[in-house]
Design a protein around this motif. Structure first.
Motif, PDB file in Angstrom:
ATOM      1  N   ILE A   9      55.088 -11.076 -73.147  1.00  0.00           N
ATOM      2  CA  ILE A   9      54.349 -11.075 -74.417  1.00  0.00           C
ATOM      3  C   ILE A   9      54.754 -12.281 -75.267  1.00  0.00           C
ATOM      4  CG2 ILE A   9      53.914  -8.592 -74.480  1.00  0.00           C
ATOM      5  CD1 ILE A   9      56.216  -8.386 -76.564  1.00  0.00           C
ATOM      6  N   ALA A  81      48.730 -11.282 -72.279  1.00  0.00           N
ATOM      7  CA  ALA A  81      50.092 -10.876 -72.611  1.00  0.00           C
ATOM      8  C   ALA A  81      50.263  -9.403 -72.314  1.00  0.00           C
ATOM      9  CB  ALA A  81      50.359 -11.117 -74.107  1.00  0.00           C
ATOM     10  N   THR A  83      50.848  -5.650 -70.810  1.00  0.00           N
ATOM     11  CA  THR A  83      50.364  -4.757 -69.773  1.00  0.00           C
ATOM     12  C   THR A  83      48.834  -4.706 -69.775  1.00  0.00           C
ATOM     13  OG1 THR A  83      52.383  -3.452 -69.957  1.00  0.00           O
ATOM     14  CG2 THR A  83      50.503  -2.377 -68.922  1.00  0.00           C
ATOM     15  N   ILE A  86      46.032  -2.353 -71.950  1.00  0.00           N
ATOM     16  CA  ILE A  86      46.505  -1.923 -73.271  1.00  0.00           C
ATOM     17  C   ILE A  86      45.854  -2.840 -74.311  1.00  0.00           C
ATOM     18  CG2 ILE A  86      48.513  -1.455 -74.735  1.00  0.00           C
ATOM     19  CD1 ILE A  86      48.439   0.245 -72.149  1.00  0.00           C
ATOM     20  N   SER A  87      44.793  -2.357 -74.955  1.00  0.00           N
ATOM     21  CA  SER A  87      44.024  -3.134 -75.948  1.00  0.00           C
ATOM     22  C   SER A  87      43.565  -4.483 -75.391  1.00  0.00           C
ATOM     23  CB  SER A  87      44.845  -3.370 -77.229  1.00  0.00           C
ATOM     24  OG  SER A  87      45.043  -2.174 -77.908  1.00  0.00           O
ATOM     25  N   ASP A  88      43.224  -4.507 -74.127  1.00  0.00           N
ATOM     26  CA  ASP A  88      42.644  -5.719 -73.542  1.00  0.00           C
ATOM     27  C   ASP A  88      41.721  -5.316 -72.401  1.00  0.00           C
ATOM     28  OD1 ASP A  88      44.217  -5.385 -71.262  1.00  0.00           O
ATOM     29  OD2 ASP A  88      45.800  -6.673 -72.008  1.00  0.00           O
ATOM     30  N   THR A 111      55.212  -4.618 -72.926  1.00  0.00           N
ATOM     31  CA  THR A 111      54.020  -4.353 -73.715  1.00  0.00           C
ATOM     32  C   THR A 111      54.474  -4.382 -75.174  1.00  0.00           C
ATOM     33  OG1 THR A 111      52.166  -2.871 -74.104  1.00  0.00           O
ATOM     34  CG2 THR A 111      54.219  -1.810 -73.519  1.00  0.00           C
ATOM     35  N   ALA A 112      53.649  -4.970 -76.040  1.00  0.00           N
ATOM     36  CA  ALA A 112      54.092  -5.193 -77.421  1.00  0.00           C
ATOM     37  C   ALA A 112      54.360  -3.874 -78.142  1.00  0.00           C
ATOM     38  CB  ALA A 112      53.040  -6.017 -78.170  1.00  0.00           C
ATOM     39  N   TYR A 157      48.188  -2.362 -83.724  1.00  0.00           N
ATOM     40  CA  TYR A 157      48.099  -3.805 -83.465  1.00  0.00           C
ATOM     41  C   TYR A 157      47.240  -4.436 -84.565  1.00  0.00           C
ATOM     42  CZ  TYR A 157      49.886  -3.629 -78.616  1.00  0.00           C
ATOM     43  OH  TYR A 157      50.663  -3.499 -77.494  1.00  0.00           O
ATOM     44  N   LEU A 185      57.055 -11.065 -81.430  1.00  0.00           N
ATOM     45  CA  LEU A 185      58.111 -10.458 -80.610  1.00  0.00           C
ATOM     46  C   LEU A 185      58.433 -11.312 -79.388  1.00  0.00           C
ATOM     47  CD1 LEU A 185      56.763  -6.815 -80.864  1.00  0.00           C
ATOM     48  CD2 LEU A 185      59.008  -7.579 -81.674  1.00  0.00           C
ATOM     49  N   GLU A 212      51.434 -13.053 -84.030  1.00  0.00           N
ATOM     50  CA  GLU A 212      50.906 -11.743 -83.622  1.00  0.00           C
ATOM     51  C   GLU A 212      51.741 -10.637 -84.251  1.00  0.00           C
ATOM     52  OE1 GLU A 212      48.893 -11.843 -79.701  1.00  0.00           O
ATOM     53  OE2 GLU A 212      50.782 -12.778 -79.160  1.00  0.00           O
ATOM     54  N   PHE A 213      51.091  -9.519 -84.549  1.00  0.00           N
ATOM     55  CA  PHE A 213      51.760  -8.457 -85.315  1.00  0.00           C
ATOM     56  C   PHE A 213      51.602  -7.081 -84.686  1.00  0.00           C
ATOM     57  CE2 PHE A 213      50.865 -11.788 -88.312  1.00  0.00           C
ATOM     58  CZ  PHE A 213      51.979 -11.823 -89.137  1.00  0.00           C
TER      59      PHE A 213
HETATM   60  N1  SAM Z   1      48.100  -5.990 -73.457  1.00  0.00           N
HETATM   61  C1  SAM Z   1      48.929  -6.340 -74.589  1.00  0.00           C
HETATM   62  C2  SAM Z   1      50.169  -5.457 -74.606  1.00  0.00           C
HETATM   63  O1  SAM Z   1      50.517  -4.893 -73.554  1.00  0.00           O
HETATM   64  O2  SAM Z   1      50.813  -5.349 -75.643  1.00  0.00           O
HETATM   65  C3  SAM Z   1      48.165  -6.302 -75.893  1.00  0.00           C
HETATM   66  C4  SAM Z   1      46.945  -7.170 -75.946  1.00  0.00           C
HETATM   67  S1  SAM Z   1      46.119  -7.178 -77.491  1.00  0.00           S
HETATM   68  C5  SAM Z   1      44.697  -8.091 -77.086  1.00  0.00           C
HETATM   69  C6  SAM Z   1      47.020  -8.364 -78.445  1.00  0.00           C
HETATM   70  C7  SAM Z   1      47.782  -7.726 -79.593  1.00  0.00           C
HETATM   71  O3  SAM Z   1      49.038  -7.256 -79.124  1.00  0.00           O
HETATM   72  C8  SAM Z   1      48.122  -8.712 -80.707  1.00  0.00           C
HETATM   73  O4  SAM Z   1      47.078  -8.838 -81.640  1.00  0.00           O
HETATM   74  C9  SAM Z   1      49.334  -8.053 -81.336  1.00  0.00           C
HETATM   75  O5  SAM Z   1      48.952  -6.991 -82.187  1.00  0.00           O
HETATM   76  C10 SAM Z   1      50.029  -7.473 -80.101  1.00  0.00           C
HETATM   77  N2  SAM Z   1      51.003  -8.433 -79.543  1.00  0.00           N
HETATM   78  C11 SAM Z   1      50.950  -9.040 -78.353  1.00  0.00           C
HETATM   79  N3  SAM Z   1      52.029  -9.850 -78.184  1.00  0.00           N
HETATM   80  C12 SAM Z   1      52.771  -9.731 -79.301  1.00  0.00           C
HETATM   81  C13 SAM Z   1      53.989 -10.318 -79.745  1.00  0.00           C
HETATM   82  N4  SAM Z   1      54.673 -11.192 -78.990  1.00  0.00           N
HETATM   83  N5  SAM Z   1      54.473  -9.964 -80.970  1.00  0.00           N
HETATM   84  C14 SAM Z   1      53.799  -9.086 -81.745  1.00  0.00           C
HETATM   85  N6  SAM Z   1      52.634  -8.518 -81.382  1.00  0.00           N
HETATM   86  C15 SAM Z   1      52.128  -8.822 -80.172  1.00  0.00           C
END
Ligand code: SAM
Length: 222
Positions: A9, A81, A83, A86-88, A111-112, A157, A185, A212-213
């Protein structure tokens, strides 16, 4: 076989040995953004061909990937990024494979949401993942109101351009709870703030939100 491969991530070192082996061995890597995944494959000298599989080509490309899987090809699914699914856009191809009796396995990794939860200090024994709240304010506040009796820790997210408004809505709808705001993160500018939602809004009024948050809150703990 379809391999659901979790990728970092943010920090390229956060990848498992098994994930690297699978990415090397498969016939094809289906990636949300091939440019993003190429950074990872180049870093680890992986020469497997990449193809794009993202939100707006998921039906057409999903059918194409399914035909390759039916021919016996091994495909790894990765997203930008964390898994896949998960929101993708992973969900569609994963279900297509299941419906078509294609063997499927997951290579677990970051996963975030779990990364944020684990360092939040909020109760971790029961939690609910909300993913992205609705982008429009009325729908977002409606969803937040529905969460007002939630006892479990809530994970959200959010994108940098909506984070301030989202925190404002959390503050007003949920009686200004303490929120753990986890930014970037595993990256160079990782930052964890644990404050009332209104103070986080003040902070982002002074410092433009970047990166990212993930937000973590528990309404039983004001
Ligand atoms: N599949 C990803 C997962 O397993 O976490 C999430 C994908 S989603 C499209 C992207 C969101 O995940 C971002 O907008 C943010 O809310 C969160 N995210 C992903 N990477 C992050 C990081 N390094 N730090 C904080 N939030 C993160």
């Amino acid at each position: 076989m379809l391999y659901i491969v979790s990728t970092p991530i943010g920090n390229l070192k956060d990848i498992t040995i098994r994930a690297l082996e699978v990415l090397k061995e498969v016939d094809l890597i289906a990636a949300e953004d091939t440019r993003q995944t190429r950074k990872l494959t180049q870093h680890y000298a992986i020469n497997t061909p990449l193809t794009s599989y993202f939100e707006h080509n998921k039906f057409k490309k999903g059918d194409f990937l399914l035909s390759l899987l039916k021919q016996g090809q091994k495909i790894a699914l990765v997203t930008d990024a964390g898994t896949p699914g998960i929101s993708d856009p992973g969900y569609h191809i994963i279900n297509l494979a299941i419906q078509n009796n294609i063997p499927i396995t997951a290579i677990p990794g970051p996963t975030a949401l779990i990364t944020a939860l684990s360092l939040s200090g909020m109760p971790t024994h029961k939690f609910v993942f909300e993913g992205f709240l609705p982008p429009k304010q009325v729908a977002r506040c409606k969803r937040l109101k529905e969460l007002s009796n939630e006892q479990r820790t809530i994970i959200i997210y959010e994108s940098p351009h909506r984070i301030k408004q989202c925190l404002q809505d959390i503050s007003q709808t949920l009686n200004d709870p303490t929120v753990v705001c986890a930014r970037e993160l595993t990256k160079k500018f990782e930052e964890i703030r644990r404050e009332k939602a209104s103070l986080l809004v003040d902070h982002f009024n002074n410092t433009a939100p970047r990166g990212e948050f993930v937000l973590v809150l528990n309404l039983t703990r004001q």
